[in-house]
Design an enzyme around this catalytic site. Structure first.
Site, PDB file in Angstrom:
ATOM      1  N   GLU A 177      37.132  35.888  51.364  1.00 24.92           N
ATOM      2  CA  GLU A 177      36.274  35.701  52.542  1.00 24.92           C
ATOM      3  C   GLU A 177      35.980  34.219  52.796  1.00 24.92           C
ATOM      4  O   GLU A 177      35.769  33.812  53.934  1.00 24.92           O
ATOM      5  CB  GLU A 177      34.958  36.496  52.396  1.00 24.92           C
ATOM      6  CG  GLU A 177      34.169  36.269  51.108  1.00 24.92           C
ATOM      7  CD  GLU A 177      34.592  37.221  49.983  1.00 24.92           C
ATOM      8  OE1 GLU A 177      35.781  37.591  49.936  1.00 24.92           O
ATOM      9  OE2 GLU A 177      33.728  37.587  49.151  1.00 24.92           O
ATOM     10  N   GLY A 227      41.575  37.374  40.844  1.00 24.75           N
ATOM     11  CA  GLY A 227      40.166  37.023  41.024  1.00 24.75           C
ATOM     12  C   GLY A 227      39.448  37.056  39.693  1.00 24.75           C
ATOM     13  O   GLY A 227      40.071  36.882  38.637  1.00 24.75           O
ATOM     14  N   GLU A 230      35.415  40.235  36.236  1.00 27.03           N
ATOM     15  CA  GLU A 230      34.441  41.269  36.569  1.00 27.03           C
ATOM     16  C   GLU A 230      34.945  42.147  37.720  1.00 27.03           C
ATOM     17  O   GLU A 230      34.937  43.382  37.638  1.00 27.03           O
ATOM     18  CB  GLU A 230      33.155  40.556  36.990  1.00 27.03           C
ATOM     19  CG  GLU A 230      31.926  41.380  37.002  1.00 27.03           C
ATOM     20  CD  GLU A 230      30.781  40.536  37.579  1.00 27.03           C
ATOM     21  OE1 GLU A 230      30.792  39.294  37.422  1.00 27.03           O
ATOM     22  OE2 GLU A 230      29.903  41.149  38.204  1.00 27.03           O
ATOM     23  N   THR A 231      35.411  41.528  38.790  1.00 21.19           N
ATOM     24  CA  THR A 231      35.937  42.299  39.922  1.00 21.19           C
ATOM     25  C   THR A 231      37.224  43.011  39.512  1.00 21.19           C
ATOM     26  O   THR A 231      37.475  44.139  39.939  1.00 21.19           O
ATOM     27  CB  THR A 231      36.165  41.385  41.138  1.00 21.19           C
ATOM     28  OG1 THR A 231      34.945  40.695  41.420  1.00 21.19           O
ATOM     29  CG2 THR A 231      36.558  42.183  42.364  1.00 21.19           C
ATOM     30  N   GLY A 232      38.009  42.361  38.661  1.00 18.80           N
ATOM     31  CA  GLY A 232      39.246  42.977  38.178  1.00 18.80           C
ATOM     32  C   GLY A 232      38.988  44.302  37.484  1.00 18.80           C
ATOM     33  O   GLY A 232      39.741  45.267  37.658  1.00 18.80           O
ATOM     34  N   GLU A 249      45.470  39.420  37.820  1.00 17.71           N
ATOM     35  CA  GLU A 249      45.518  38.047  37.316  1.00 17.71           C
ATOM     36  C   GLU A 249      44.074  37.578  37.331  1.00 17.71           C
ATOM     37  O   GLU A 249      43.490  37.385  38.407  1.00 17.71           O
ATOM     38  CB  GLU A 249      46.399  37.192  38.228  1.00 17.71           C
ATOM     39  CG  GLU A 249      46.700  35.851  37.617  1.00 17.71           C
ATOM     40  CD  GLU A 249      47.167  34.826  38.638  1.00 17.71           C
ATOM     41  OE1 GLU A 249      47.224  35.117  39.836  1.00 17.71           O
ATOM     42  OE2 GLU A 249      47.445  33.700  38.205  1.00 17.71           O
ATOM     43  N   GLU A 383      33.511  31.723  31.580  1.00 16.39           N
ATOM     44  CA  GLU A 383      34.285  30.956  32.555  1.00 16.39           C
ATOM     45  C   GLU A 383      33.338  30.313  33.574  1.00 16.39           C
ATOM     46  O   GLU A 383      32.543  31.005  34.207  1.00 16.39           O
ATOM     47  CB  GLU A 383      35.277  31.866  33.274  1.00 16.39           C
ATOM     48  CG  GLU A 383      36.183  31.084  34.204  1.00 16.39           C
ATOM     49  CD  GLU A 383      37.300  31.935  34.790  1.00 16.39           C
ATOM     50  OE1 GLU A 383      37.023  33.067  35.203  1.00 16.39           O
ATOM     51  OE2 GLU A 383      38.441  31.441  34.833  1.00 16.39           O
TER      52      GLU A 383
HETATM   53  P1  ADP Z   1      34.502  35.321  43.126  1.00 13.23           P
HETATM   54  O1  ADP Z   1      33.322  36.044  42.544  1.00 13.23           O
HETATM   55  O2  ADP Z   1      34.793  34.084  42.388  1.00 13.23           O
HETATM   56  O3  ADP Z   1      34.440  35.108  44.603  1.00 13.23           O
HETATM   57  P2  ADP Z   1      36.076  37.742  43.164  1.00 13.23           P
HETATM   58  O4  ADP Z   1      36.920  38.229  42.041  1.00 13.23           O
HETATM   59  O5  ADP Z   1      34.852  38.517  43.472  1.00 13.23           O
HETATM   60  O6  ADP Z   1      35.781  36.225  42.836  1.00 13.23           O
HETATM   61  O7  ADP Z   1      36.947  37.629  44.497  1.00 13.23           O
HETATM   62  C1  ADP Z   1      38.352  37.612  44.530  1.00 13.23           C
HETATM   63  C2  ADP Z   1      38.847  38.490  45.657  1.00 13.23           C
HETATM   64  O8  ADP Z   1      38.434  39.835  45.397  1.00 13.23           O
HETATM   65  C3  ADP Z   1      38.271  38.158  47.037  1.00 13.23           C
HETATM   66  O9  ADP Z   1      39.284  38.363  48.013  1.00 13.23           O
HETATM   67  C4  ADP Z   1      37.158  39.179  47.190  1.00 13.23           C
HETATM   68  O10 ADP Z   1      36.842  39.471  48.527  1.00 13.23           O
HETATM   69  C5  ADP Z   1      37.776  40.380  46.518  1.00 13.23           C
HETATM   70  N1  ADP Z   1      36.825  41.383  46.039  1.00 13.23           N
HETATM   71  C6  ADP Z   1      35.538  41.212  45.647  1.00 13.23           C
HETATM   72  N2  ADP Z   1      34.986  42.380  45.270  1.00 13.23           N
HETATM   73  C7  ADP Z   1      35.927  43.336  45.426  1.00 13.23           C
HETATM   74  C8  ADP Z   1      36.002  44.745  45.199  1.00 13.23           C
HETATM   75  N3  ADP Z   1      34.950  45.425  44.725  1.00 13.23           N
HETATM   76  N4  ADP Z   1      37.154  45.383  45.458  1.00 13.23           N
HETATM   77  C9  ADP Z   1      38.224  44.710  45.923  1.00 13.23           C
HETATM   78  N5  ADP Z   1      38.237  43.397  46.162  1.00 13.23           N
HETATM   79  C10 ADP Z   1      37.111  42.696  45.923  1.00 13.23           C
END
Ligand code: ADP
Length: 397
Positions: A177, A227, A230-232, A249, A383
């Site tokens: 975003e 990314g 945590e989101t992974g 990754e 990290e």
């Molecule tokens: P950061 O916290 O550093 O912004 P994220 O891992 O959250 O890193 O973001 C990496 C990508 O994952 C971005 O394109 C973000 O919009 C997307 N993202 C964040 N949350 C989710 C989710 N629950 N499911 C799928 N994609 C997500």
């Protein structure tokens, strides 16, 4: 103010979602564009276009040779527009223009690499006994959902687009975003490169709802995510429900290890580059600098000396060696770790927001080095994803 559209089915289309997201230049925090915050319905439209292109469109009949040529044309387009793309990348994510130029050149190279690979994806014949023949055939997985981070916006997109085009998949790709602009610019080249409508669809928006909707969509066959760890985890859990293929990754806390017999100057420069390139917003940043005790004080001192001289500023200024962090959220996160580090370890240089001419309006932090860091400290274990190094001594292998 440019308000962008989504790219679905080979056309730029209005989102059904009326929500938009501000895209900022982190060197000034000015809003430079707006993009749709796509809804689940927008994602469904993109997936439907990708599904049609895979199941019924001409894409399945496009030969490997032609897919290769498409990738070479994309590489050419990127090279032709390299200066503009690098400028846009720097404006949007902050990195020094020289690094952005490097990234964009890499984008072209990535498309070329997979352009060459397209005709070299071989199957196998496996020797089996009796009256049988066993073949391994490589086929496209189907619709790929691709989620991109903000630290190398177009390069990370290329790393996902190029192999999927090479394999003959169709895809729905979501840039982060914070940094959607270079991918939207590249989308203008898809048709001319020969990609049939629906093969690549670009959806902008937040992780929730857009990212999550891509991952959970039942018609998406494969999810490729780069990314945070945590989101992974969330992505992997969600993808499990649909038993999807997943590639992740994620983050890191990489050590760089320096022994006493290393080339000293190369070690100093290598340690600094490792942790400060791209403002330290790198999953493989060398954020733990382990130094053999006999050279520890000298190496630390040399690192500090050079870190003090790093030129900070807006990335478009060619003298600049370190730009701003990408977003307010990331700035706050890194500032938090700088403060934590002062409680957990000893501060050698930096440790705060970077201020001064050209810096005050932006999201700049000082290149920061902590030393005598305990291996158990949070700054040594978590990290940070910013220009913060932990230097620590070791005694033997
Ligand atoms: P950061 O916290 O550093 O912004 P994220 O891992 O959250 O890193 O973001 C990496 C990508 O994952 C971005 O394109 C973000 O919009 C997307 N993202 C964040 N949350 C989710 C989710 N629950 N499911 C799928 N994609 C997500």
């Amino acid at each position: 103010m440019t308000v962008h559209a989504l790219y679905i089915g080979g056309r730029f289309v209005e989102a059904t979602s009326s929500r938009t997201l501000d895209v900022i230049d982190p060197a000034t925090q000015e809003v430079i564009a707006r993009v749709p915050d796509a809804s689940e319905a927008d994602v469904s439209a993109a997936v439907a276009a990708a599904r049609r292109a895979f199941d019924a469109g001409p894409w399945r009949e496009v030969t490997a040779q032609e897919r290769g040529r498409i990738l070479f044309r994309l590489a050419e387009a990127v090279r032709r527009r390299a200066a503009e793309l690098a400028d846009l990348e720097t404006r949007n994510c902050g990195k020094p223009i020289v690094e952005a130029e490097f990234d964009i050149a890499d984008v072209a190279t990535c498309f070329e690499y997979y352009g060459g690979l397209a005709t070299k994806v071989h199957g196998d014949v496996i020797p089996v006994p009796d009256n049988a023949m066993s073949l391994a055939l490589r086929e496209p997985a189907g619709v790929a959902g691709q989620i991109i981070p903000w630290n190398y916006p177009l390069l990370m997109a290329a790393w996902k687009l190029a192999p999927a085009i090479c394999a003959g998949c169709t895809m729905v790709i979501k840039p982060a975003e914070q940094t959607p602009l270079t991918l939207l610019a590249l989308a203008r080249e898809f048709e001319a490169a020969g990609l049939p409508p629906g093969v690549v669809n670009v959806v902008t928006g937040l992780g929730q709802p857009a990212g999550a909707a891509i991952v959970s969509h039942p018609e998406v066959d494969l999810v490729a995510f780069t990314g945070s760890a945590e989101t992974g985890r969330t992505v992997l859990r969600t993808a499990a429900d649909g038993i999807k293929k997943v590639s992740l990754e994620l983050g890191g806390k990489s050590p760089n290890i320096f022994f006493a017999d290393a080339d000293f100057e190369a070690a100093v420069d290598g340690a600094l580059f490792g942790v400060f390139v791209n403002q330290g917003e790198v999953c493989s940043a060398g954020s733990r600098v382990l130094v053999e005790r006999s050279v520890y004080p000298r190496l630390l001192e040399a690192m500090v000396e050079k870190a003090r001289r790093i030129t900070l500023g807006p990335g478009l200024d060619r003298r600049v060696k370190m730009g701003p962090l990408v977003s307010r959220e990331q700035f706050d996160r890194v500032r938090g770790y700088q403060e934590l580090g002062k409680r957990e370890a000893k501060l050698a240089v930096g440790g705060g927001r970077a201020t001064g001419a050209g810096l005050d309006a932006g999201l700049f932090v000082e290149p920061t080095i902590f030393y005598d860091v305990d291996h158990g400290a949070r700054i040594a274990r978590e990290e940070i994803f910013g220009p913060v190094a932990c230097v620590m001594p070791f005694d033997d292998e």
